[in-house]
Design an enzyme around this catalytic site. Structure first.
Site, short mmCIF file in Angstrom:
data_model
loop_
_atom_site.label_atom_id
_atom_site.label_comp_id
_atom_site.label_asym_id
_atom_site.label_seq_id
_atom_site.Cartn_x
_atom_site.Cartn_y
_atom_site.Cartn_z
N HIS A 170 84.79 37.40 82.52
CA HIS A 170 83.57 37.55 83.39
C HIS A 170 82.79 38.83 82.73
CE1 HIS A 170 80.75 37.24 86.91
NE2 HIS A 170 80.27 37.76 86.24
N GLU A 194 76.15 40.88 80.39
CA GLU A 194 77.26 42.02 80.82
C GLU A 194 77.27 43.12 80.25
OE1 GLU A 194 79.34 41.16 83.38
OE2 GLU A 194 78.13 39.35 83.57
N HIS A 250 76.50 46.06 82.84
CA HIS A 250 77.80 46.90 83.16
C HIS A 250 78.26 47.59 81.80
CE1 HIS A 250 78.51 44.81 86.62
NE2 HIS A 250 78.51 43.54 86.15
P1 5GP Z 1 78.69 38.32 93.85
O1 5GP Z 1 77.75 39.05 94.51
O2 5GP Z 1 78.47 37.14 93.14
O3 5GP Z 1 80.07 38.78 94.17
O4 5GP Z 1 78.41 39.34 92.33
C1 5GP Z 1 77.40 39.35 91.67
C2 5GP Z 1 77.57 40.23 90.56
O5 5GP Z 1 77.50 41.61 91.08
C3 5GP Z 1 78.79 40.28 89.75
O6 5GP Z 1 78.51 39.32 88.66
C4 5GP Z 1 78.62 41.63 89.25
O7 5GP Z 1 77.66 41.78 87.94
C5 5GP Z 1 78.12 42.60 90.37
N1 5GP Z 1 79.51 42.90 91.16
C6 5GP Z 1 79.72 42.49 92.11
N2 5GP Z 1 80.94 43.04 92.91
C7 5GP Z 1 80.95 43.90 91.86
C8 5GP Z 1 82.12 45.21 92.11
O8 5GP Z 1 82.96 45.28 92.87
N3 5GP Z 1 81.71 46.17 91.11
C9 5GP Z 1 80.84 45.83 90.07
N4 5GP Z 1 80.84 46.94 89.05
N5 5GP Z 1 80.09 44.95 89.93
C10 5GP Z 1 80.17 43.95 91.08
P1 5GP Z 2 76.67 38.57 87.44
O1 5GP Z 2 77.28 37.47 88.26
O2 5GP Z 2 77.43 39.35 86.39
O3 5GP Z 2 75.50 39.62 87.97
O4 5GP Z 2 75.70 37.77 86.69
C1 5GP Z 2 76.26 36.74 85.48
C2 5GP Z 2 75.02 36.28 84.81
O5 5GP Z 2 75.59 35.53 83.65
C3 5GP Z 2 74.25 35.32 85.64
O6 5GP Z 2 72.97 35.33 85.20
C4 5GP Z 2 74.85 33.91 85.10
O7 5GP Z 2 74.04 32.77 85.10
C5 5GP Z 2 75.16 34.40 83.63
N1 5GP Z 2 76.44 33.45 82.96
C6 5GP Z 2 76.31 32.93 82.14
N2 5GP Z 2 77.69 32.26 81.82
C7 5GP Z 2 78.44 32.70 83.12
C8 5GP Z 2 79.61 32.01 83.30
O8 5GP Z 2 80.23 31.64 82.84
N3 5GP Z 2 80.18 32.82 84.59
C9 5GP Z 2 79.32 33.79 85.32
N4 5GP Z 2 79.85 34.01 86.67
N5 5GP Z 2 78.03 33.83 85.08
C10 5GP Z 2 77.43 33.50 83.99
#
Ligand code: 5GP
Ligand code: 5GP
Length: 227
Positions: free
Chosen positions: A43, A117, A121
């Site tokens: 991811h 990504e 990040h």
């Molecule tokens: P979710 O709210 O679905 O857990 O996370 C959404 C997004 O927030 C992740 O895809 C990632 O980009 C960022 N994120 C969530 N948890 C963490 C974390 O513990 N560390 C970092 N660096 N990013 C995170």
């Molecule tokens: P995050 O959760 O890291 O902030 O966001 C991930 C972004 O990448 C979202 O906009 C999501 O739609 C896109 N994305 C594309 N492919 C994938 C996948 O395979 N897994 C996840 N978690 N996000 C994906």
């Protein structure tokens, strides 16, 4: 050229189980390159603080409400969102397609997932584009989580449930380091292993024990759905 990194303490190398990404009410879509292997996929590799910082102590970063105070738990979107250039990673494209496939129903283009990504990040990582993606691929190749789990009798199945502790122990045993685990809910409400968070030192060079525990929405028994 190494980009100016924010101070951070370690990385999470996050891998998603495709069966759990797909078995939700939302579902998933396969990338243009076809159905990915029955294997974890990357991811992202996420710079992280060991302690959340109160807003104002640091520059750009994520906001999280903790007891009604705004805290930053990690840096994100550094260097003005420097875009990912395909030319920087041409030698890695085969490996990225196989090991970092998109499953979101957006475009089918994994490059867009990698670009996002990188922007969110990677730009805070202190690594250049090639270094960032080759580091993530290298850690994944070093320890095959799917094989490690299979070796402990934890195989994909739509019927079986596994003890979370046995997954945790198998990863510790197989990689040498503790990892954090995150679960999600399947379309029928069942709890499934969704993502494994391995921890990497801030240089991006070696695995470490994860410094922070994670609640991760798991229960003591979880599924690893077929894919
Ligand atoms: P979710 O709210 O679905 O857990 O996370 C959404 C997004 O927030 C992740 O895809 C990632 O980009 C960022 N994120 C969530 N948890 C963490 C974390 O513990 N560390 C970092 N660096 N990013 C995170
Ligand atoms: P995050 O959760 O890291 O902030 O966001 C991930 C972004 O990448 C979202 O906009 C999501 O739609 C896109 N994305 C594309 N492919 C994938 C996948 O395979 N897994 C996840 N978690 N996000 C994906």
């Amino acid at each position: 050229a190494v980009s100016s990194a924010e101070e951070f303490d370690f990385f999470y190398l996050v891998q998603q189980w495709p069966g759990s990404f797909c078995d939700t009410k939302k579902g998933c879509c396969f990338p243009d390159t076809g159905k990915p292997a029955t294997d974890f996929g990357i991811h992202g590799m996420w710079p992280n603080y060991a302690k959340c910082k109160t807003r104002g102590e640091v520059g750009a970063g994520a906001l999280e409400m903790v007891t009604k105070r705004k805290k930053k738990c990690w840096p994100e979107f550094c260097n003005n969102g420097e875009p990912l250039k395909i030319a920087a990673i041409t030698d890695l494209l085969k490996g990225l397609d196989a090991n970092w496939p998109t499953l979101a129903c957006k475009s089918g283009k994994s490059f867009e997932f990698w670009s996002y990504e990188w922007k969110k990040h990677g730009t805070c990582s202190g690594l250049d584009q090639h270094g960032y993606f080759s580091a993530a691929l290298g850690f994944k190749a070093q320890h095959n989580l799917t094989a490690i789990l299979a070796g402990a009798g934890i195989a994909p199945s739509d019927e079986k449930t596994y003890f979370l502790s046995s997954i945790r122990d198998a990863i510790k045993e197989g990689t040498g380091f503790t990892a954090n685990l995150e679960c999600n809910r399947g379309a029928a409400g069942e709890t499934q292993l969704f993502q494994v968070y391995q921890c990497v030192d801030r240089a991006g060079e070696k695995l470490i024990d994860c410094p922070l525990p994670m609640t991760g929405n798991c229960k003591d028994r979880v599924q690893l759905p077929a894919f």
